[in-house]
Design an enzyme around this catalytic site. Structure first.
Site, PDB file in Angstrom:
ATOM      1  N   ASP A  95      70.459  61.315 -16.029  1.00 42.95           N
ATOM      2  CA  ASP A  95      69.433  60.836 -17.067  1.00 42.95           C
ATOM      3  C   ASP A  95      70.415  60.974 -18.289  1.00 42.95           C
ATOM      4  O   ASP A  95      71.248  62.010 -18.304  1.00 42.95           O
ATOM      5  CB  ASP A  95      68.355  61.621 -17.227  1.00 42.95           C
ATOM      6  N   GLU A 105      72.311  56.567 -15.781  1.00 45.28           N
ATOM      7  CA  GLU A 105      71.426  55.593 -16.957  1.00 45.28           C
ATOM      8  C   GLU A 105      72.346  55.820 -18.078  1.00 45.28           C
ATOM      9  O   GLU A 105      72.405  56.767 -18.991  1.00 45.28           O
ATOM     10  CB  GLU A 105      70.012  56.536 -17.137  1.00 45.28           C
TER      11      GLU A 105
END
Length: 557
Positions: A203, A245
Site C-alpha cells: 500500500d 500501489e
C-alpha cells in the site's frame, strides 16, 4: 498442489475481497476467515486464480483496517491465526493463491510503537516516526486526503511536537531512515509468508522516504528499499510476489518494476479512468495513448488492470479537463465524489447497462496485464453513496435472496453495513443464487469470459500489443501476439452501430475465429477487412491458419 509456474501472476485472474464483506460464519454480522474459506468453491468455479485480501490485522478501524495497531495479529472479529492458516491451506488445495495488503507507510496512532514514541522525546521508539517543532518541513509534499486533512502535520499534545502523516492524522508515518524500522518491516513480511501467504499488495509505496525540497514521492531510497525486500522474498520465499500501489503518472509508476528486480506487478492507475473517459467521448485515443506510455516493461513484470476497487475511482492521474469529463458523466451528484475521485461501483458507473459492463470487462481481460475483479462486480452489485467515506462500495456480498442477502443470519441491525436494497440493484435479484440459474446473467457471462481468457492465458496475459491504425475513433482495435498466437480485438465504444475497415494484409491468409462462440469469419486477404459492430459490443478474433483452402466457409457457421 500448487503449480510451479514462475510467472503464475502474469497468467492469473485476481479477485479482491475485504474479509468482513464476504461471508459471516458465526452470525455476528461481520465476515470472517472461516466464512471466506467456506466460499472458496464459488471463486474456484468462477475461475479465480488468486485472491487479494484487504487488511485483516488488529486495528481501531478509523480507516477500514489501513490503520494497523498490531502487524502480528488478526482483528478478533475476523477470526484467529488458526482460522487464517486453514483458509490459506484450503485456498492452496484449490490451486488458488492468496496475497494480502502490506501497509508499511504508516500505522495507527494506537499502535504500541507510537504510544511509546509520544511519551517523551527520549523514548527509544521516538525515532521510529518523523517529528518537528514546526509544521513547515516537507512543504512540497501534497495532501492526499484533501476532504479531511489540511496539512501533513499533526500536533501531539503529549510531547509538544508535530508528527508527519501522509494520510489521516490518526496514521503517523514510519521513519524509514531508521534501520530498526526497515528491519522490523522485513520481519513482518517474513512472519506472514511463513504462515503461507503468496505475496503482498504493498500500500502507498511512493511515500516511504521523505526529503526536504522534494514532493516526498518516488525517491531513490524508496526504490532501493523495495529492491531489498524483493531480494529477501526471492531468496527466502521463492515464488512469492509484490504488487505495487503506486498512483503515479506512467513515467514514475513504471520505475517500480526496476530492472525486473523490484515489484513483479503494479496497478495501472493511469489506464483505469481513461477507459471510462473513452466511453464518455466514444473515442479510443485516451486508452491507446496511455497504454503506449506504460510500455515496455521488464519481461517478468506486468501491470494489474482493474475497473473498480475498494477505494474511490481515483482521478489524481488525469488532467483537469479529463476530471471534469469524469465528474460530468459519472458523478452528477456531489455525494458520489470524495477527495479527487468518485466513490461508486462498476454497475452504477455504467448506469446498470449490461452491454457497457461487459464491454469494459472485455477490454480489461484482453489488454496486456493481469486483471483484478472487485468482489460483487461479477454480479453487477450496486452501491450506497449515503454511507460515510468509501463504505458505500464495501457492502455485504450478495449470495441469495434470503435475509441479509445470504451474507449472515444475524439480525439486520447487527450487520457491519446494510445490504443494498435500491430497486435497481436489490439483493433479492442481484445475487449469486439467482444469477447462477440464468445462462444470460452477468455472472454466467463473467464465468464464460474468464474461461475463454484461460484458453488463451499466455496470449492475453504475456503477449505483445499492436494497435491498428484506422479512421473510426469509436472503434478501439488492436492485435495481441504471443509466439505463434494472434488475437484481433475490436470494441465499439459508442452507443450506435458503426463499422470499421482494417488493413490486415500482414495477416493475409489467416482466418478469424470468434473466440467466445467459435464462429468462423471470412479469411483475411489483401483488401481491407470490413466489419460492422453493434453498440457497446466487441469481438475477440483468434487468427488461425485455415485447415482447407476455402475463402468463406459459410457452411461452418
Amino acid at each position: 498442489m500448487m503449480n510451479d509456474n514462475k510467472l503464475w501472476y502474469r497468467d492469473a485472474v485476481f479477485y479482491e475481497i475485504p474479509v468482513k464483506s464476504f461471508y459471516d460464519s458465526n452470525n455476528d454480522g461481520i465476515g470472517d476467515f472461516r466464512g471466506l474459506a467456506m466460499k472458496l468453491g464459488y471463486l474456484k468455479n468462477l475461475g479465480i486464480d488468486a485472491i487479494w485480501i484487504l487488511p485483516f490485522y488488529k486495528s481501531p478501524l478509523k480507516d477500514d483496517g489501513y490503520d494497523i495497531s498490531d502487524y502480528y495479529s488478526i482483528l478478533p472479529e475476523y477470526g484467529t491465526i488458526d482460522d487464517f492458516k486453514e483458509f490459506i491451506d484450503t485456498a492452496h488445495s484449490l490451486n488458488i493463491r492468496v496475497i494480502a495488503d502490506l501497509v508499511v507507510n504508516h500505522i495507527s496512532d494506537q499502535y504500541s510503537w507510537f504510544m511509546e514514541a509520544r511519551k517523551s522525546k527520549d523514548n527509544p521508539k521516538r525515532n521510529w516516526f518523523i517529528w518537528s517543532d514546526t509544521p513547515d518541513k516537507f512543504k512540497d509534499a501534497r495532501v492526499i486526503f484533501v476532504d479531511t486533512e489540511s496539512s501533513n502535520w499533526a500536533y501531539d499534545q503529549s510531547s509538544k511536537q508535530y508528527y508527519f502523516h501522509r494520510f489521516y492524522s490518526s496514521q503517523p508515518d514510519l521513519n524509514y531512515d531508521n534501520p530498526e524500522v526497515r528491519d522490523e518491516i522485513k520481519n513482518v513480511i517474513r512472519y506472514w509468508l511463513n504462515l503461507g501467504l503468496d505475496g503482498f499488495r504493498a500500500d502507498a509505496v511512493p511515500y516511504l522516504f521523505k526529503r526536504e525540497g522534494t514532493n516526498c514521492e518516488n525517491l531513490p531510497e524508496t526504490h532501493n528499499f523495495f529492491k531489498e525486500i524483493r531480494k529477501m522474498m526471492d531468496d527466502e520465499f521463492p515464488g512469492t510476489i509484490l504488487l505495487a500501489e503506486a498512483n503515479q503518472w506512467p513515467t514514475e509508476s513504471r520505475k517500480y518494476f526496476g530492472n525486473g528486480d523490484e515489484f513483479q506487478l503494479a496497478f495501472n492507475f493511469p489506464l483505469m479512468p481513461r477507459m471510462f473517459i473513452a466511453l464518455a467521448q466514444s473515442d479510443y485515443f485516451p486508452v491507446e495513448d496511455i497504454i503506449k506510455q506504460t510500455l515496455p516493461i521488464p519481461g517478468n513484470c506486468d501491470w494489474c488492470i482493474f475497473l473498480r476497487n475498494h477505494d474511490e475511482l481515483t482521478l489524481e492521474m488525469v488532467t483537469d479537463k479529463e476530471r471534469d469529463i469524469m465528474y460530468r458523466e459519472y458523478a452528477k451528484i456531489s455525494k458520489m465524489r470524495i477527495n479527487l475521485g468518485i466513490r461508486r461501483r462498476l454497475a452504477p458507473l455504467s448506469d446498470n447497462d449490461i452491454a457497457t459492463i461487459e464491454l469494459l470487462n472485455a477490454i480489461m481481460f484482453s489488454l496486456p496485464g493481469t486483471p483484478i475483479i472487485y468482489y460483487g462486480d461479477e454480479l453487477g452489485m450496486g452501491d450506497n453513496i449515503y454511507l460515510g467515506d468509501r463504505n458505500g462500495v464495501r457492502t455485504p456480498m450478495q449470495w441469495s435472496y434470503d435475509r441479509n442477502a445470504g451474507f449472515s443470519s444475524a439480525d439486520s441491525e447487527a450487520l457491519y453495513s446494510p445490504v443494498i436494497t435500491n430497486p435497481n440493484y436489490n439483493y433479492e435479484s442481484v445475487n449469486v443464487e439467482a444469477e447462477s440459474r440464468l445462462s444470460s446473467s452477468l455472472l454466467s457471462w463473467m464465468k464464460k469470459m474468464i474461461s475463454v481468457r484461460k484458453t488463451y492465458k499466455e496470449l492475453l496475459g504475456r503477449g505483445d500489443i499492436k494497435f491498428i491504425e484506422q479512421k473510426n475513433k469509436r472503434v478501439f482495435t488492436y492485435i495481441r501476439e504471443y509466439e505463434n498466437q494472434r488475437m484481433l480485438c475490436l470494441f465499439n465504444l459508442s452507443r450506435s452501430y458503426t463499422y470499421v475497415e482494417l488493413d490486415l494484409r500482414e495477416y493475409a491468409g489467416l482466418k478469424p475465429v470468434e473466440a467466445i462462440s467459435g464462429s468462423y469469419f471470412p479469411r483475411i486477404g489483401e483488401l481491407k477487412y470490413f466489419i460492422t459492430i453493434s453498440p457497446r459490443s466487441f469481438y475477440w478474433f483468434n487468427l488461425t491458419v485455415p485447415e482447407r483452402d476455402d475463402s468463406m466457409d459459410f457452411d461452418e457457421l
